[in-house]
Design a protein around this motif. Structure first.
Motif, PDB file in Angstrom:
ATOM      1  N   ASP A  61       0.850  -1.186   0.000  1.00 47.97           N
ATOM      2  CA  ASP A  61       0.000   0.000   0.000  1.00 47.97           C
ATOM      3  C   ASP A  61       0.891   1.244   0.000  1.00 47.97           C
ATOM      4  O   ASP A  61       1.703   1.451   0.914  1.00 47.97           O
ATOM      5  CB  ASP A  61      -0.905  -0.011   1.238  1.00 47.97           C
ATOM      6  CG  ASP A  61      -1.952   1.094   1.180  1.00 47.97           C
ATOM      7  OD1 ASP A  61      -1.562   2.270   1.139  1.00 47.97           O
ATOM      8  OD2 ASP A  61      -3.158   0.767   1.195  1.00 47.97           O
ATOM      9  N   GLU A  62       0.750   2.082  -1.018  1.00 52.38           N
ATOM     10  CA  GLU A  62       1.626   3.244  -1.146  1.00 52.38           C
ATOM     11  C   GLU A  62       1.404   4.262  -0.032  1.00 52.38           C
ATOM     12  O   GLU A  62       2.310   5.018   0.321  1.00 52.38           O
ATOM     13  CB  GLU A  62       1.398   3.908  -2.509  1.00 52.38           C
ATOM     14  CG  GLU A  62       1.805   3.035  -3.681  1.00 52.38           C
ATOM     15  CD  GLU A  62       1.581   3.742  -5.013  1.00 52.38           C
ATOM     16  OE1 GLU A  62       1.091   4.885  -4.990  1.00 52.38           O
ATOM     17  OE2 GLU A  62       1.896   3.142  -6.060  1.00 52.38           O
ATOM     18  N   THR A  63       0.228   4.278   0.540  1.00 54.63           N
ATOM     19  CA  THR A  63      -0.087   5.255   1.584  1.00 54.63           C
ATOM     20  C   THR A  63       0.504   4.854   2.927  1.00 54.63           C
ATOM     21  O   THR A  63       1.147   5.657   3.620  1.00 54.63           O
ATOM     22  CB  THR A  63      -1.608   5.421   1.723  1.00 54.63           C
ATOM     23  OG1 THR A  63      -2.154   5.795   0.459  1.00 54.63           O
ATOM     24  CG2 THR A  63      -1.938   6.493   2.760  1.00 54.63           C
ATOM     25  N   THR A  64       0.295   3.600   3.309  1.00 54.44           N
ATOM     26  CA  THR A  64       0.726   3.147   4.637  1.00 54.44           C
ATOM     27  C   THR A  64       2.087   2.472   4.634  1.00 54.44           C
ATOM     28  O   THR A  64       2.705   2.325   5.692  1.00 54.44           O
ATOM     29  CB  THR A  64      -0.301   2.159   5.210  1.00 54.44           C
ATOM     30  OG1 THR A  64      -0.358   0.997   4.369  1.00 54.44           O
ATOM     31  CG2 THR A  64      -1.690   2.800   5.278  1.00 54.44           C
ATOM     32  N   GLY A  65       2.557   2.030   3.453  1.00 58.31           N
ATOM     33  CA  GLY A  65       3.817   1.302   3.405  1.00 58.31           C
ATOM     34  C   GLY A  65       3.708  -0.108   3.948  1.00 58.31           C
ATOM     35  O   GLY A  65       4.715  -0.741   4.246  1.00 58.31           O
ATOM     36  N   THR A  68       0.081  -5.557   1.248  1.00 63.93           N
ATOM     37  CA  THR A  68      -1.340  -5.836   1.081  1.00 63.93           C
ATOM     38  C   THR A  68      -1.677  -7.230   1.578  1.00 63.93           C
ATOM     39  O   THR A  68      -0.959  -8.195   1.306  1.00 63.93           O
ATOM     40  CB  THR A  68      -1.721  -5.721  -0.406  1.00 63.93           C
ATOM     41  OG1 THR A  68      -1.350  -4.428  -0.882  1.00 63.93           O
ATOM     42  CG2 THR A  68      -3.210  -5.941  -0.607  1.00 63.93           C
TER      43      THR A  68
END
Length: 538
Positions: A61-65, A68
């Motif tokens: 996930d690019e937002t949370t790092g 998935t």
């Protein structure tokens, strides 16, 4: 099958009888896939309710790092039901093996119907020295796999006649050629139709988990060529030192009612000899053309801007078209000289008939394509691959031991399901991604499967040509039953399995390339991102 043969089959006892009875209870492979889809739907529902999940090895996930998490999806959800009905044409036509096989068979069908394959096999074994008769028959049988059914129909009965003419037991010739054609099913000096078929399934299996992947149908080229080298001595030894002494001297009084001389051992005509020469020139032309495309001005089959590892990708992708052109032009050149192709209309007719021969395969591909696709939609392939890889990694088993186990599993499964593509379509969606997560390449997984699939072809009564081989034997010995054939072929099967496993283990230990651009090991997908698979402690 004759009444005597049918009676022998029906009365078969012991392990062979159990295999036959059990296998005959299985549905046709087409319906086997439909039943498996029904079972898959049930499992997907239960897995979804139970909350089965796995951390995706490559997606973050690019937002949370955070990596998935993939959860099991029910195949009766509104989304998947819609996908099933709306995408049905796309699911079928985008099944990778379908395009590969259709293209190659357009050319191979011409070469087979023009008579090139049959004449080439006859020319290969006729006049062979008696001392080298067995290995030559075996080699021609392995190369004859490029001709698909022609090797079974032409070479195997012809081998019996040639052995008889050389003063040897004809059934020994049938056994040796059967071992070469079917036991050495994957062994060859050239990639061909089987490579296109299996690597198409491998490609689909990789894409269900890791996204875009392009199969290289030459990815097992070095390995299958090595199989030829190690299999020939085994079949030679078993034939000359075990099977032929056991058969004893052939007695003409034992022959069946059908005249063995039905299969032709005549000399090649002048037209056929000319056709073979022209076919050879056509083959050299295609090879030269591909070399020019690869090495000549502009290098259209090399991506000059790609990384060193990816520069030859266009060349590998072009091999399906290359084999189509090779078979088409060699078949056409032979046919024009031999008189089997009179004009362009007969050529088109041969291509059409080759497509007609694939009617059953198209039905099977429809069922297999939906099984593979629905397996991907359920996410069960990824979940099983991740957890299976974790379990195997925790077991501490080395790569060679895992691959040896796969070979044995493939060999046992082959006793009950004869179709090579059907078995691989069942195994590949889990096996290929799971081994990739352990750093084993898709090409190595495919190679291991091929070893097991080949070795037991010759001992299962469910193999489609097994009854035909039995009839060939009964022409020479009327009381030769299915048990006799299985007992004759069992030493070959054991020998091929042992040396096949040894070859695979040696290949892994030495880390030898499996083919151009294909290695045994790969970088584990997602290995770099593994530390962020768990959310930060904060």
């Amino acid at each position: 099958m004759s009444e005597a043969a049918a009676a022998t089959v029906g009365s078969q006892k012991g392990i062979l009888g159990w295999i036959e009875r059990t296998g005959n209870k299985l549905p046709d492979p087409v319906f086997l896939f439909f039943w498996l889809i029904a079972g898959l739907m049930t499992v997907s529902i239960l897995a979804s309710l139970a909350g089965w999940s796995a951390v995706h090895p490559t997606e973050i996930d690019e937002t949370t790092g955070v990596a998935t998490v993939i959860t099991a999806a029910s195949l009766i959800s509104a989304e998947n039901i819609q996908r099933l009905w709306v995408e049905m044409p796309q699911t079928f036509t985008h099944f990778h093996p379908l395009g590969y096989v259709l293209v190659v068979m357009l050319g191979a069908g011409v070469a087979e119907r023009a008579g090139l394959f049959g004449t080439a096999m006859r020319a290969g074994v006729r006049g062979a020295p008696v001392s080298l008769l067995t290995p030559i028959v075996v080699l021609v049988g392995m190369m004859g796999n490029l001709a698909a059914d022609a090797a079974y129909v032409v070479l195997i009965p012809l081998a019996g006649i040639i052995f008889h003419a050389a003063g040897r037991h004809p059934i020994a010739g049938i056994a040796a050629s059967f071992a070469g054609v079917s036991g050495g099913f994957s062994a060859n000096l050239l990639p061909g139709q089987l490579d296109a078929l299996l690597f198409g399934i491998t490609e689909a299996a990789v894409e269900t988990v890791f996204g875009d992947f392009t199969a290289n149908i030459a990815g097992n080229w070095y390995f299958i060529a090595a199989m030829v080298v190690v299999f020939i001595p085994v079949i030679w030894y078993v034939t000359d030192r075990m099977i032929e002494p056991r058969l004893g001297k052939w007695n003409p009084a034992m022959a069946g009612s059908a005249a063995p001389e039905e299969a032709s051992d005549r000399d090649l005509t002048a037209e056929e000899s000319k056709g073979l020469k022209l076919a050879g020139l056509a083959a050299l032309f295609v090879i030269g053309l591909w070399l020019a495309f690869t090495l000549g001005p502009g290098t259209p089959l090399i991506n000059e801007d790609a990384t060193p590892e990816a520069r030859l990708t266009p060349f590998y992708q072009s091999l399906v078209a290359g084999f189509f052109l090779l078979f088409l032009l060699t078949g056409w050149a032979y046919g024009k000289a031999a008189g089997t192709i009179t004009d362009h209309r007969s050529l088109v007719k041969m291509m059409s008939e080759s497509m007609a021969d694939l009617a059953y395969y198209l039905v099977l591909a429809f069922a297999a394509a939906h099984f593979v696709a629905m397996f991907a939609w359920s996410n069960l392939g990824l979940i099983l691959a991740v957890h299976g890889a974790d379990a195997l990694s925790a077991s501490g088993l080395p790569a060679w031991a895992l691959l040896a186990a796969i070979i044995l599993l493939s060999g046992v499964l082959n006793l009950f399901i004869g179709s090579a593509s059907a078995k691989w379509a069942l195994l590949a969606p889990v096996m290929v991604p799971m081994l990739m997560l352990l750093g084993i390449s898709p090409e190595m997984s495919t190679a291991a499967y091929r070893v097991g699939d080949s070795a037991t072809n010759i001992i299962t009564p469910l193999m489609v040509y097994f009854p035909l081989i039995l009839i060939f034997c009964q022409r020479w010995q009327k009381d030769f039953g299915i048990g006799s054939l299985a007992a004759t072929m069992l030493p070959y099967s054991i020998g091929l399995m042992v040396v096949g496993i040894a070859l695979a283990i040696g290949w892994v230990v030495l880390d030898v390339p499996l083919g151009p651009g294909a290695s045994v090991f790969i970088e584990v997908p997602g290995q770099v991102s593994a530390p962020v698979a768990t959310p930060p402690a904060s």
